[in-house]
Scaffold this active site. Structure first.
Site, PDB file in Angstrom:
ATOM      1  N   ASP A  94       0.860  -1.195   0.000  1.00 17.55           N
ATOM      2  CA  ASP A  94       0.000   0.000   0.000  1.00 17.55           C
ATOM      3  C   ASP A  94       0.896   1.244   0.000  1.00 17.55           C
ATOM      4  O   ASP A  94       2.113   1.144   0.188  1.00 17.55           O
ATOM      5  CB  ASP A  94      -0.879  -0.044   1.264  1.00 17.55           C
ATOM      6  CG  ASP A  94      -1.956   1.025   1.297  1.00 17.55           C
ATOM      7  OD1 ASP A  94      -2.307   1.570   0.236  1.00 17.55           O
ATOM      8  OD2 ASP A  94      -2.463   1.306   2.409  1.00 17.55           O
TER       9      ASP A  94
ATOM     10  N   ASP B 125      -9.029   3.476  -2.695  1.00 17.56           N
ATOM     11  CA  ASP B 125     -10.066   3.981  -1.791  1.00 17.56           C
ATOM     12  C   ASP B 125     -11.329   4.441  -2.512  1.00 17.56           C
ATOM     13  O   ASP B 125     -11.611   5.632  -2.630  1.00 17.56           O
ATOM     14  CB  ASP B 125      -9.489   5.120  -0.935  1.00 17.56           C
ATOM     15  CG  ASP B 125      -8.319   4.630  -0.082  1.00 17.56           C
ATOM     16  OD1 ASP B 125      -8.206   3.395   0.115  1.00 17.56           O
ATOM     17  OD2 ASP B 125      -7.518   5.475   0.360  1.00 17.56           O
TER      18      ASP B 125
ATOM     19  N   GLU C 266       2.779   5.008  -3.953  1.00 11.47           N
ATOM     20  CA  GLU C 266       2.698   5.914  -5.130  1.00 11.47           C
ATOM     21  C   GLU C 266       3.898   6.857  -5.262  1.00 11.47           C
ATOM     22  O   GLU C 266       4.125   7.296  -6.385  1.00 11.47           O
ATOM     23  CB  GLU C 266       1.425   6.774  -5.018  1.00 11.47           C
ATOM     24  CG  GLU C 266       0.151   5.999  -5.198  1.00 11.47           C
ATOM     25  CD  GLU C 266      -0.225   5.123  -3.993  1.00 11.47           C
ATOM     26  OE1 GLU C 266       0.120   5.515  -2.877  1.00 11.47           O
ATOM     27  OE2 GLU C 266      -0.811   4.068  -4.200  1.00 11.47           O
TER      28      GLU C 266
HETATM   29  O1  MIG Z   1      -3.685   6.217   4.659  1.00 12.66           O
HETATM   30  O2  MIG Z   1      -3.755   1.123   5.785  1.00 12.66           O
HETATM   31  O3  MIG Z   1      -6.006   2.239   0.350  1.00 12.66           O
HETATM   32  O4  MIG Z   1      -7.085   0.136   1.846  1.00 12.66           O
HETATM   33  O5  MIG Z   1      -7.040   0.399   4.637  1.00 12.66           O
HETATM   34  C1  MIG Z   1      -4.512   5.135   4.367  1.00 12.66           C
HETATM   35  C2  MIG Z   1      -4.896   1.897   5.864  1.00 12.66           C
HETATM   36  C3  MIG Z   1      -3.696   3.888   4.203  1.00 12.66           C
HETATM   37  C4  MIG Z   1      -4.943   3.096   2.292  1.00 12.66           C
HETATM   38  C5  MIG Z   1      -5.511   1.897   1.624  1.00 12.66           C
HETATM   39  C6  MIG Z   1      -6.576   1.290   2.478  1.00 12.66           C
HETATM   40  C7  MIG Z   1      -6.019   0.942   3.837  1.00 12.66           C
HETATM   41  C8  MIG Z   1      -5.455   2.203   4.480  1.00 12.66           C
HETATM   42  N1  MIG Z   1      -4.436   2.791   3.626  1.00 12.66           N
END
Ligand code: MIG
Length: 805
Positions: free
Chosen positions: A397, A472, A400
């Protein structure tokens, strides 16, 4: 006042200019024009690569393309007007005047041409190619993009971006896949722009003259792909950028996620509830709260005192665990990941050599430079601890890269295998390289077991390392359908394994919306429920008993379809043809499939047509393309190229099966760790011909790559009334000792006179989706939809099997 030519370059368009000279190279030609250099390479008989630069030297490194140009036959010829480079299927003409590139197929039909008067354009650091907009031209693909299936009239930017609760028209999102397919005049072509800088695509937005693409740095470097169908283009594109390896079978099951399940007894409770309620599931996902202060590679010892035991206990109940992996490494003395990263020089830096710090969950962090081999190795090795605890799934996650403020400075330095590059070049591939590192690292430690790997950010080629989910999204009907479209688009763009957060991440779904979303999600390659921190519970049982029943029905159906789905995944792994198929793949020139009312319809594998419907609609209109189609819930047969009105109550998502197809199914299991009954159900939908590649393997190791698999074709011939299972290839024994053939639909069989030849049928009634309980005594009577079929059961055998009717 006189302006110097040189400074003019930066304020207005400058073309490539007239051709000055060219020479033959091993696989093509290279040339020089007034304002730049180019190279045209016959990459395969179907692909010509074009490189255009303002320097004599071209960029070489690609993280996306995994093959070099093949030695293939081609001819170069020349006349006063143009140079021609001709391969077996494709011809490139470079018009000498102003160096314009045009592509023709082997019949001499023009596929694509640089727009006269515009063509290649340099402006400052930007370089563009303007292509003439052809009559009726459509554009599909470009990966994770909002908007319509046909992207005509729209422009897009590729710049990997963390976009919480994005709107349904937002751009850019998390992934960059600069590949699209153009269609016009019954012709198709593909363009893959392999450049990791910010890129922009224009498919006729704000103009009626051209489609174009622009890069904000680096060379213009694109692969022009010829093919006689959309499928062929996808096959060629995935030949260039690779295909997924088989994921673990459990990765096709239902995964339950939330931000976040903690402490451990909360996780136990979720898993246990699935089992108690007999709702199949294969994974529980741990979001950021499992970590100690969000520090990757650590566990919060108060919330999770014994993760190894928890993971083992869950495994005993048929659950795998997926853990969140964020790239930010907290700057904290004696935190091993930080200390090692500094000691081994693994982080992204400013040009003055100091480490870049940005803020994210753990606080101030440094970021591993995944374009550096040492960093990738180190990160991969750090996963060993997870593997030893029994973790089989990884979730990449924030790659980017996402930081608070969302403005990664432009001047950060990336290693790029020693070549160097700034954020401008590195941002769009950070996610891809993190996935590579996670996937390869997990694989190293898992000892021939397949990891499950998931990512939010990506670049072309990510299919080799990870599944992609759409980030999201929001709990609305619009987003539910958008997710379907994005996953279909990812499929057109090489990413066969993708999905969306069922129920929506941000916001809270209504009861109806969740019910509809989970039934559609059962037909998504990646199947996971997830929701935002501090939102209502969103498990399949959290919306009342009715929705619980609906969820169970659709999850059961998903598990029954696993033999079909797994075979379809296998096909994707060898050809790149996606698991979910936009109708633009098989029905490319049927205008109706692009209609806004029908553009979300897709095929789940080759044979099942899914027509997603908003949660508030009780009835809908579906467009059935060419062929004949059975309503999955009843025996009704429809002729294609027609519109049908169908009921769409929350219990019955509109589903159709292509006449002539054979759908392999199994009994319901609570997880893929449980063996199904040793009976393979082959549902034969009469009325057409088909061939399906049936596939099994151990579902967990890589030995299938050495032949430990079970492959056979299932061939149905309507005219001859035969069903043939070809001799088995491979050394994996099937899970199924018997095969049971159910012929749909008896009516059709009788009408076609099949019944005469084989008398061993037993007539049965099948119910795919049992009636949900009648909770409301005053409510409508709940009717079960039954299908009457003729069945026979036979012993399975590795030899060719022929069934006649
Ligand atoms: O700042 O890890 O898209 O699925 O639950 C948010 C917490 C960070 C973004 C992800 C989301 C996840 C969340 N993350």
């Amino acid at each position: 006042m006189e302006i110097k030519e040189d400074s003019l370059k930066h304020i207005r368009h400058q073309g490539l200019g007239d051709l000055i000279t060219y020479e033959n190279t091993a696989n093509g030609i290279s040339g020089r024009s007034t304002n730049g250099y180019f190279q045209a390479t016959v990459y395969t008989p179907n692909i010509i690569r074009i490189q255009i630069s303002q320097n004599e030297f071209f960029d070489t490194l690609s993280y996306a393309v995994i093959c070099t140009s093949q030695e293939t036959e081609f001819e170069v010829s020349e006349n006063t007007e143009y140079i021609s480079l001709k391969s077996k299927f494709l011809q490139l003409e470079i018009i000498k005047k102003s160096s314009r590139f045009s592509f023709f197929n082997d019949k001499g039909q023009m596929l694509n041409e640089d727009c006269p008067g515009l063509g290649v354009s340099f402006m400052g650091d930007s370089k563009s190619v303007y292509k003439t907009m052809q009559k009726g031209e459509r554009f599909i693909g470009l990966g994770e993009k909002t908007g319509n299936l046909d992207r005509k009239g729209t422009g897009y930017t590729n710049w990997n971006t963390d976009h919480f609760a994005y709107s349904a028209g937002a751009d850019p999102l998390y992934c960059t896949i600069p590949f699209y397919i153009g269609l016009h005049n019954q012709l198709v072509y593909g363009i893959f722009l392999d450049n990791t800088y910010q890129s922009d695509f224009n498919f006729g937005a704000s103009n009626d003259r051209f489609s174009s693409f622009t890069v904000r740095g680096g060379d213009l470097n694109y692969y022009f792909i010829h093919g006689s169908s959309v499928a062929e283009i996808i096959i060629s594109y995935t030949h260039l950028t690779g295909r997924m390896q088989m994921p673990p079978l459990w990765g096709l099951g239902y995964q339950q996620c939330r931000y976040s399940y903690y402490p451990d007894h909360e996780v136990y409770k979720v898993a246990q509830t699935f089992r108690e309620k007999r709702i199949p599931a294969d994974a529980v996902v741990l979001d950021i709260h499992y970590m100690d202060n969000y520090k990757i590679f650590s566990w919060d010892s108060d919330q999770f005192p014994d993760p190894g035991k928890m993971i083992k206990d869950l495994k005993d109940q048929g659950f795998n665990v997926v853990v969140m992996c964020d790239p930010g490494i907290k700057i904290e003395k004696s935190y091993p990941a930080y200390e090692e990263g500094v000691a081994q020089d693994l982080f992204l830096k400013y040009p003055d050599g100091t480490y870049y710090s940005g803020q994210v969950w753990p606080g101030w962090c440094h970021f591993p430079d995944f374009t550096k081999p040492d960093t990738r190795n180190w990160w991969g090795n750090k996963l060993k601890d997870y593997v030893q605890l029994g973790v089989k799934g990884y979730w990449n996650d924030m790659n980017e890269i996402a930081t608070w403020g969302q403005k990664l400075p432009e001047l950060i330095e990336f290693d790029f295998e020693g070549e160097g590059g700034s954020t401008k070049r590195g941002r769009n591939v950070y996610g891809l390289m993190m996935c590579k590192s996670t996937f390869e690292g997990a694989k190293r430690h898992l000892d021939d077991e397949r990891p499950f790997n998931l990512t939010r950010a990506a670049y072309s080629g990510v299919q080799r390392y990870a599944a992609v989910w759409t980030g999201d999204n929001v709990s609305t009907d619009e987003h539910m359908l958008l997710g379907v479209r994005i996953v279909n688009s990812l499929g057109l763009s090489g990413v066969a394994y993708a999905g969306y957060d069922i129920g929506g991440f941000a916001g809270e779904p209504s009861i109806a919306l969740f019910a509809r979303w989970i039934s559609i999600g059962a037909f998504s390659p990646f199947f996971r429920g997830h929701s935002m921190v501090n939102s209502r519970d969103s498990e399949p049982w959290s919306f009342g008993e009715e929705v619980e029943d609906i969820s169970r029905n659709y999850i059961n159906l998903r598990y029954q379809l696993l033999p079909y789905l797994y075979s379809v995944f296998y096909e994707a792994s060898i050809s790149g043809i996606p698991v979910v198929r936009s109708l633009a793949i098989d029905y490319s020139f049927d205008d109706e499939i692009y209609h806004l009312s029908y553009q979300n319809q897709y095929l789940f594998g080759p044979n099942i047509l899914v027509a997603p419907v908003e949660s508030y609609k009780e009835m809908t209109r579906v467009y059935l393309p060419e062929g004949h189609w059975y309503n999955f819930h009843s025996e009704e047969l429809h002729s294609g190229q027609s519109h049908v009105y169908v009921d769409a109550p929350l219990t019955h998502l509109p589903l159709f099966v292509k006449a002539g197809s054979v759908i392999p199914m199994q009994s319901v299991v609570q997880s893929t760790q449980e063996a199904p009954e040793p009976l393979l159900h082959l549902h034969v939908y009469g009325g057409g011909d088909s061939e399906f590649l049936y596939y099994e393997d151990d579902g967990s190791s890589y030995q299938y790559q050495d032949g430990l698999s079970y492959r056979r074709s299932i061939i149905f011939n309507h005219q001859e009334g035969t069903l043939i299972l070809t001799e088995v290839e491979g050394s994996w024994p099937s899970k199924f000792a018997k095969s049971r053939f159910a012929f749909m639909v008896l009516l059709v069989l009788i009408l076609s006179g099949y019944r005469g030849k084989n008398t061993s049928y037993i007539e049965e009634e099948l119910v795919f989706l049992p009636a949900i309980s009648n909770f409301d005594p005053l409510g409508k009577e709940v009717v079960e939809k039954k299908v009457t079929v003729a069945t026979i059961t036979i012993e399975n055998s590795d030899q060719e099997i022929t069934v006649e009717f």
